[in-house]
Design an enzyme around this catalytic site. Structure first.
Site, mmCIF file in Angstrom:
data_model
loop_
_atom_site.group_PDB
_atom_site.id
_atom_site.type_symbol
_atom_site.label_atom_id
_atom_site.label_comp_id
_atom_site.label_asym_id
_atom_site.label_seq_id
_atom_site.Cartn_x
_atom_site.Cartn_y
_atom_site.Cartn_z
ATOM 1 N N LYS A 173 72.449 25.770 87.186
ATOM 2 C CA LYS A 173 71.915 25.498 88.523
ATOM 3 C C LYS A 173 72.408 24.104 88.905
ATOM 4 O O LYS A 173 71.943 23.107 88.371
ATOM 5 C CB LYS A 173 70.382 25.517 88.517
ATOM 6 C CG LYS A 173 69.804 25.241 89.899
ATOM 7 C CD LYS A 173 68.531 24.436 89.826
ATOM 8 C CE LYS A 173 68.565 23.084 90.452
ATOM 9 N NZ LYS A 173 69.223 22.818 91.686
ATOM 10 N N CYS A 283 74.492 7.101 86.173
ATOM 11 C CA CYS A 283 73.436 6.799 85.199
ATOM 12 C C CYS A 283 73.822 5.632 84.298
ATOM 13 O O CYS A 283 72.962 4.994 83.719
ATOM 14 C CB CYS A 283 73.158 8.032 84.364
ATOM 15 S SG CYS A 283 74.671 8.708 83.674
HETATM 16 P P1 NAP Z 1 66.898 14.860 89.657
HETATM 17 O O1 NAP Z 1 66.063 14.740 90.843
HETATM 18 O O2 NAP Z 1 66.246 14.871 88.315
HETATM 19 O O3 NAP Z 1 67.760 16.199 89.861
HETATM 20 C C1 NAP Z 1 68.675 16.661 88.897
HETATM 21 C C2 NAP Z 1 68.701 18.172 88.939
HETATM 22 O O4 NAP Z 1 67.403 18.664 88.620
HETATM 23 C C3 NAP Z 1 69.071 18.765 90.300
HETATM 24 O O5 NAP Z 1 69.791 19.954 90.101
HETATM 25 C C4 NAP Z 1 67.697 19.069 90.896
HETATM 26 O O6 NAP Z 1 67.723 20.104 91.850
HETATM 27 C C5 NAP Z 1 66.958 19.537 89.656
HETATM 28 N N1 NAP Z 1 65.508 19.460 89.729
HETATM 29 C C6 NAP Z 1 64.746 18.638 90.485
HETATM 30 N N2 NAP Z 1 63.430 18.873 90.242
HETATM 31 C C7 NAP Z 1 63.377 19.876 89.324
HETATM 32 C C8 NAP Z 1 62.313 20.575 88.669
HETATM 33 N N3 NAP Z 1 61.037 20.275 88.887
HETATM 34 N N4 NAP Z 1 62.646 21.531 87.781
HETATM 35 C C9 NAP Z 1 63.921 21.840 87.538
HETATM 36 N N5 NAP Z 1 64.962 21.226 88.124
HETATM 37 C C10 NAP Z 1 64.703 20.244 88.995
HETATM 38 O O7 NAP Z 1 67.978 13.714 89.563
HETATM 39 P P2 NAP Z 1 68.995 13.261 90.689
HETATM 40 O O8 NAP Z 1 68.294 12.355 91.605
HETATM 41 O O9 NAP Z 1 69.695 14.443 91.265
HETATM 42 O O10 NAP Z 1 70.099 12.518 89.814
HETATM 43 C C11 NAP Z 1 70.000 11.194 89.503
HETATM 44 C C12 NAP Z 1 69.419 11.005 88.110
HETATM 45 O O11 NAP Z 1 70.242 11.641 87.154
HETATM 46 C C13 NAP Z 1 69.397 9.553 87.742
HETATM 47 O O12 NAP Z 1 68.198 9.247 87.084
HETATM 48 C C14 NAP Z 1 70.581 9.428 86.785
HETATM 49 O O13 NAP Z 1 70.478 8.358 85.910
HETATM 50 C C15 NAP Z 1 70.535 10.745 86.095
HETATM 51 N N6 NAP Z 1 71.834 11.063 85.495
HETATM 52 C C16 NAP Z 1 71.941 10.988 84.139
HETATM 53 C C17 NAP Z 1 73.162 11.248 83.543
HETATM 54 C C18 NAP Z 1 73.306 11.166 82.046
HETATM 55 O O14 NAP Z 1 74.297 11.655 81.535
HETATM 56 N N7 NAP Z 1 72.379 10.573 81.324
HETATM 57 C C19 NAP Z 1 74.275 11.583 84.316
HETATM 58 C C20 NAP Z 1 74.125 11.634 85.706
HETATM 59 C C21 NAP Z 1 72.880 11.376 86.269
HETATM 60 P P3 NAP Z 1 67.882 19.816 93.421
HETATM 61 O O15 NAP Z 1 69.187 19.164 93.596
HETATM 62 O O16 NAP Z 1 67.875 21.155 94.014
HETATM 63 O O17 NAP Z 1 66.739 18.922 93.802
#
Ligand code: NAP
Length: 476
Positions: A173, A283
């Site tokens: 997803k 990240c």
């Molecule tokens: P996010 O809000 O956690 O969303 C990531 C994914 O999770 C998206 O596909 C989102 O879907 C989905 N999602 C949101 N709520 C969910 C739920 N309750 N259950 C299941 N899936 C859910 O994060 P983001 O704002 O997109 O991305 C930024 C974050 O990712 C930052 O904290 C960054 O540090 C982290 N990140 C970490 C890495 C790593 O390798 N450690 C790499 C890149 C990013 P929708 O898009 O449909 O909302």
């Protein structure tokens, strides 16, 4: 979209309607296109099909899987320019960065096409004369993934490639803001001959519903998530019911340290690359800068001059280095942070003014103290807060004073200090005299609340394999 030459990459697009998701261009707010989202029953069917497909896929010899993956890799690279343009349209990053991400994303397919052939077991010296012991590696089974918008291709291939190489089927997803790249690389996998149900993309208007389905479905044996710590925490809790094998790549809060013996020119270049890639939305972006008092003024002045020269604009414009943030909410969040920082005593040296749409001027903040509360969160935008330090021990305490532990960076030319600091930093990855550390060849991942598990490197394949122990008895 007229400039996308390979129209097959856009085959998922549909007309607007009740079951269509609109994809916005963050550079100008226009709609890039609409794609259909699936019902829960349809996603459930995808999961069941994935299960049937996995049973056949794992029986194919590793070399055969590898050949298919190589063809997929070649298709991705042949379409690099189109994929990059699509990425810039839906995600906003400058075209040059998007080209880089396509190559980076493809590199995981190439690397794991090789690594899949090396999923070796072991032979173990026996504990009695009549037994022989060994281990074999087998695929975990059906693997599911949830990925973020900041790297719309690489965050998928970093998981899909090891899963497929190991003999797992894979269902992802993508983020609802960037599903076009996900469907485009899926299309290229199909064109490369990848069996249809072995690799699938699902999209639903509610991420929570997909999270529920993935975590509760007994057929899914592995869940790999990249995204925020908040959502990761929730998915871990939900996965407890089915005791799912999970990998979590979560948020970061990277310190970037410049010691008094550092090469300042190198440190400034590293700081720019680490902080401003993807407009600060990675990240592993430097989140907090600590610069030794003896070189603080020199570093701040050189860094600020370099930041002032960064070109902000639509990612499709020539020479642009800073694209828009992903949406208006992200921009508003960044300005709340900047305002809070100023209220707490920080000084804006450059930037800090709102621009139109989702754009934010690259900003440098000084007079920042480690105790300021705005520093407790991932900034996720083009803002660089710089602090002064004099004492190495105190500095290390502050650098480690965070719930996160993904990446850290430091600049020094003293070999003893380099070893001591590298060992003392409580992070999964450390860049030493280097601001960009990601590569498919090395394990990527964090400690503490940045998650667990590693992607890329030799470790990346292990995440999709089980070790089975075989004990042969009765050998006379
Ligand atoms: P996010 O809000 O956690 O969303 C990531 C994914 O999770 C998206 O596909 C989102 O879907 C989905 N999602 C949101 N709520 C969910 C739920 N309750 N259950 C299941 N899936 C859910 O994060 P983001 O704002 O997109 O991305 C930024 C974050 O990712 C930052 O904290 C960054 O540090 C982290 N990140 C970490 C890495 C790593 O390798 N450690 C790499 C890149 C990013 P929708 O898009 O449909 O909302």
């Amino acid at each position: 979209m007229d400039n996308i030459k390979n129209k097959s990459l856009l085959s998922i697009l549909c007309e607007p309607g009740e079951h269509a998701l609109a994809i916005d261009n963050p550079a100008d707010g226009s709609v890039v296109g609409y794609i259909p989202w699936q019902s829960e029953a349809e996603i459930d069917q995808c999961i069941n099909k994935s299960c049937l497909a996995q049973k056949l896929w794992q029986k194919r010899p590793a070399k055969e899987r590898s050949c298919l993956m190589y063809r997929w890799y070649e298709r991705v690279m042949d379409n690099q320019a189109d994929l990059a343009r699509l990425m810039t349209l839906e995600q906003g990053k400058p075209l040059a960065e998007a080209m880089g991400e396509v190559a980076y994303g493809a590199s995981f397919i190439q690397w794991f096409a090789e690594e899949g052939k090396r999923a070796y077991g072991t032979t173990i010296p026996g504990h009695t004369g009549d037994r022989r012991l060994m281990t074999i590696k087998q695929p975990v089974g059906v693997a599911a993934a949830i990925t973020p918008w900041n790297f719309p291709i690489a965050m998928i291939t970093r998981k899909a490639a090891p899963a497929l190489a190991a003999g797992c089927s894979f269902i992802v997803k993508p983020a609802n803001q960037t599903p076009l790249c996900a469907y485009a690389i899926l299309e290229l996998a199909r064109q490369a001959g990848m069996p249809e149900d072995v690799l699938q993309v699902v999209v639903h208007h509610s991420p929570e519903q997909v999270g529920d389905l993935f975590t509760h479905h007994p057929v899914i044996r592995k869940l790999s998530f990249t995204g925020s710590t908040r959502v990761g925490r929730r998915l871990i809790a939900q996965s407890a019911e089915t005791i799912k094998n999970t990998s979590m790549e979560l948020g970061g809060d990277a310190p970037f340290i410049v010691f008094d013996d550092a090469d300042i020119v190198q440190a400034v270049q590293g700081a720019l690359a680490s902080k401003f890639r993807n407009a600060g939305q990675t990240c592993v972006c430097a989140n907090r800068f600590y610069v030794h008092d003896a070189i603080y003024d020199q570093f701040v002045s050189q860094f600020t001059e370099a930041v002032k020269s960064l070109k902000v604009g639509s990612g499709l414009e020539d020479g642009v280095q800073i694209g828009p943030l992903i949406d208006v909410q992200a921009k508003e969040r960044i300005f709340r942070t900047i305002n809070l920082a100023v209220e707490q005593g920080a000084t804006i040296v450059t930037g800090g003014k709102p621009l139109d749409g989702c754009f934010v001027e690259p900003t440098v903040l000084t007079d920042v103290q480690h105790s300021m509360s705005f520093l407790r969160e991932e900034l996720f935008g083009p803002v660089a807060p710089i602090m002064r330090f004099t004492n190495d021990e105190e500095l290390l305490e502050q650098a480690n004073d965070t719930i996160y532990g993904l990446a850290a960076y430091f600049y020094s030319r003293d070999i003893s200090r380099i070893w001591q600091v590298a060992e003392a930093l409580d992070y999964g990855m450390v860049g030493i005299n280097e601001g960009i550390i990601s590569t498919e060849l090395a394990p990527f991942g964090g400690v503490k609340q940045s998650g667990f598990g590693r992607e890329g490197g030799q470790e990346g394949l292990e995440a999709y394999l089980e070790t089975k122990y075989l004990c042969f008895g009765g050998i006379q």
